[in-house]
Scaffold this motif. Structure first.
Motif, PDB file in Angstrom:
ATOM      1  N   GLU A  40     -25.517 -40.368 -54.130  1.00  0.00           N
ATOM      2  CA  GLU A  40     -24.981 -41.568 -53.489  1.00  0.00           C
ATOM      3  C   GLU A  40     -25.876 -42.772 -53.770  1.00  0.00           C
ATOM      4  OE1 GLU A  40     -23.734 -43.302 -49.066  1.00  0.00           O
ATOM      5  OE2 GLU A  40     -24.341 -41.208 -49.302  1.00  0.00           O
ATOM      6  N   GLU A  41     -27.178 -42.571 -53.688  1.00  0.00           N
ATOM      7  CA  GLU A  41     -28.109 -43.674 -53.930  1.00  0.00           C
ATOM      8  C   GLU A  41     -28.004 -44.161 -55.369  1.00  0.00           C
ATOM      9  OE1 GLU A  41     -32.896 -44.697 -53.515  1.00  0.00           O
ATOM     10  OE2 GLU A  41     -32.144 -42.683 -53.060  1.00  0.00           O
ATOM     11  N   ARG A  95     -24.726 -46.209 -55.766  1.00  0.00           N
ATOM     12  CA  ARG A  95     -24.776 -47.529 -55.122  1.00  0.00           C
ATOM     13  C   ARG A  95     -25.683 -48.483 -55.904  1.00  0.00           C
ATOM     14  NH1 ARG A  95     -21.985 -47.527 -50.497  1.00  0.00           N
ATOM     15  NH2 ARG A  95     -21.635 -45.538 -49.440  1.00  0.00           N
ATOM     16  N   LEU A 152     -23.587 -49.545 -58.980  1.00  0.00           N
ATOM     17  CA  LEU A 152     -22.372 -50.301 -58.681  1.00  0.00           C
ATOM     18  C   LEU A 152     -22.637 -51.714 -58.187  1.00  0.00           C
ATOM     19  CD1 LEU A 152     -20.263 -47.439 -57.095  1.00  0.00           C
ATOM     20  CD2 LEU A 152     -19.609 -48.799 -59.089  1.00  0.00           C
ATOM     21  N   VAL A 153     -23.797 -51.938 -57.613  1.00  0.00           N
ATOM     22  CA  VAL A 153     -24.088 -53.287 -57.115  1.00  0.00           C
ATOM     23  C   VAL A 153     -24.145 -54.287 -58.271  1.00  0.00           C
ATOM     24  CG1 VAL A 153     -26.623 -53.158 -57.181  1.00  0.00           C
ATOM     25  CG2 VAL A 153     -25.495 -54.553 -55.441  1.00  0.00           C
ATOM     26  N   ARG A 210     -15.861 -41.767 -55.240  1.00  0.00           N
ATOM     27  CA  ARG A 210     -15.333 -42.121 -53.916  1.00  0.00           C
ATOM     28  C   ARG A 210     -15.823 -41.152 -52.850  1.00  0.00           C
ATOM     29  NH1 ARG A 210     -10.190 -43.685 -56.600  1.00  0.00           N
ATOM     30  NH2 ARG A 210     -10.057 -45.965 -56.423  1.00  0.00           N
ATOM     31  N   ALA A 242     -19.983 -41.446 -52.475  1.00  0.00           N
ATOM     32  CA  ALA A 242     -20.513 -42.691 -51.918  1.00  0.00           C
ATOM     33  C   ALA A 242     -19.372 -43.430 -51.218  1.00  0.00           C
ATOM     34  CB  ALA A 242     -21.125 -43.542 -53.024  1.00  0.00           C
ATOM     35  N   CYS A 255     -18.121 -47.275 -51.386  1.00  0.00           N
ATOM     36  CA  CYS A 255     -18.884 -48.013 -52.394  1.00  0.00           C
ATOM     37  C   CYS A 255     -17.994 -48.782 -53.357  1.00  0.00           C
ATOM     38  CB  CYS A 255     -19.795 -47.069 -53.170  1.00  0.00           C
ATOM     39  SG  CYS A 255     -18.917 -45.902 -54.233  1.00  0.00           S
ATOM     40  N   LYS A 295     -14.446 -53.596 -55.412  1.00  0.00           N
ATOM     41  CA  LYS A 295     -14.704 -53.391 -56.828  1.00  0.00           C
ATOM     42  C   LYS A 295     -13.406 -53.249 -57.596  1.00  0.00           C
ATOM     43  CE  LYS A 295     -19.233 -53.289 -56.877  1.00  0.00           C
ATOM     44  NZ  LYS A 295     -20.010 -54.280 -57.667  1.00  0.00           N
TER      45      LYS A 295
END
Length: 302
Positions: A177-178, A181, A184-185, A201, A204, A207, A211
């Protein structure tokens, strides 16, 4: 910027593909034992190499950011011809190699040798020699996770106006997940197949809110989720003859990039989604050209 300027940088693998066929139908676990392979041939491959080739076919210049084996990259470099200043050649190493077997239903099994590896410090130093400031787009294809995360960040930090397109590919379902993220930022458009997008999906939650996502699913319609939550689907026309699915996903990405650049020029970065149908259709068309040929870098513009 002039029409002949390099507007796009593509990061990812260059590889040699060994492509073969089998008459055995794969089950859910792959080809199983004693899978007899026929008609094996070697082709140029690797996700980033495939994108660079597809853009060359379309007349769009790009620079390639990758790792290559110093022992066998020269033939590949001659094949692509230009835009290779961002390729880090590792002395004594060989390029990545993929052994790809396709069953009669078009299902593929791939055994992948990742090729040369470098540590993060070496990659950071290599990134320091690259310039993102004059580019309009950075395309991040599958690559080791820390390198994808870091290069997306470097590109966006160096040039906040650069449009970042991320295709995590086979790395998607191994990312935490980290990891997701963090990547994706810095991502403006995410492209993946149904399995990859589903994993993101689930791994995360939330997230992908806000987008833009393009989700492919083989011959099924392409699903697009826009940043405002609106969804669209576009059919994929039947292709005949269907010869080899290798590299069709990369051809899809390469095909939509020139249309995406046109949309960014015409309506501006915040409004490019107005042209999403034309963008996706261009990708579908190029994927169809690739599907009609054997190998990822053998089709021509039609």
């Amino acid at each position: 910027m002039s029409d002949d300027a390099t507007r796009v940088a593509v990061m990812g693998a260059v590889a040699y593909d060994i492509i073969g066929k089998t008459d055995k139908i794969f089950d859910r676990n792959g080809p199983g034992l004693n899978c007899k392979v026929s008609t094996q041939q070697e082709f140029f491959g690797g996700c980033a190499g495939n994108i660079a080739y597809g853009l060359k076919v379309l007349g769009t210049r790009c620079s390639l950011l990758s790792l290559a084996g110093g022992e066998d990259f020269r033939r590949y470099a001659q094949h692509l011809g230009s835009g290779l200043s961002g390729v880090l050649s590792v002395k004594g190493a060989h390029c990545a190699k993929a052994n790809i077997i396709t069953d009669p239903n078009g299902t593929q099994f791939t055994a992948f040798s990742p090729g040369p590896e470098v540590d993060r410090a070496t990659w950071e130093a290599h990134l320091g020699n690259q310039s993102f400031t004059a580019l309009d787009m950075f395309v991040c294809m599958p690559f080791p996770v820390p390198f994808m995360e870091r290069t997306l960040e470097v590109a966006k930090t160096a040039n906040p106006n650069i449009f970042t397109l991320w295709v995590p590919g086979q790395y998607a379902d191994s990312m935490s997940e980290e990891d997701l993220r963090r990547a994706l930022v810095h991502c403006d458009l995410l492209i993946g197949n149904a399995h990859e997008i589903s994993h993101i999906r689930q791994s995360a939650p939330g997230c992908l809110a806000g987008k833009s996502v393009i989700e492919t699913d083989g011959a099924r319609p392409v699903r697009t989720v826009l940043s405002d939550g609106n969804q669209r689907t576009l059919p994929t026309p039947r292709v005949s003859p269907t010869v080899d699915p290798t590299g069709c996903g990369d051809a899809f990405v390469a095909g939509l990039i020139p249309q995406l650049l046109l949309a960014l020029d015409a309506v501006g970065s915040p409004h490019w989604e107005q042209k999403i149908n034309a963008i996706v259709r261009a990708g579908i068309h190029q994927a169809g050209l690739c599907l009609r040929q054997r190998g990822s870098q053998t089709y021509t513009r039609r």
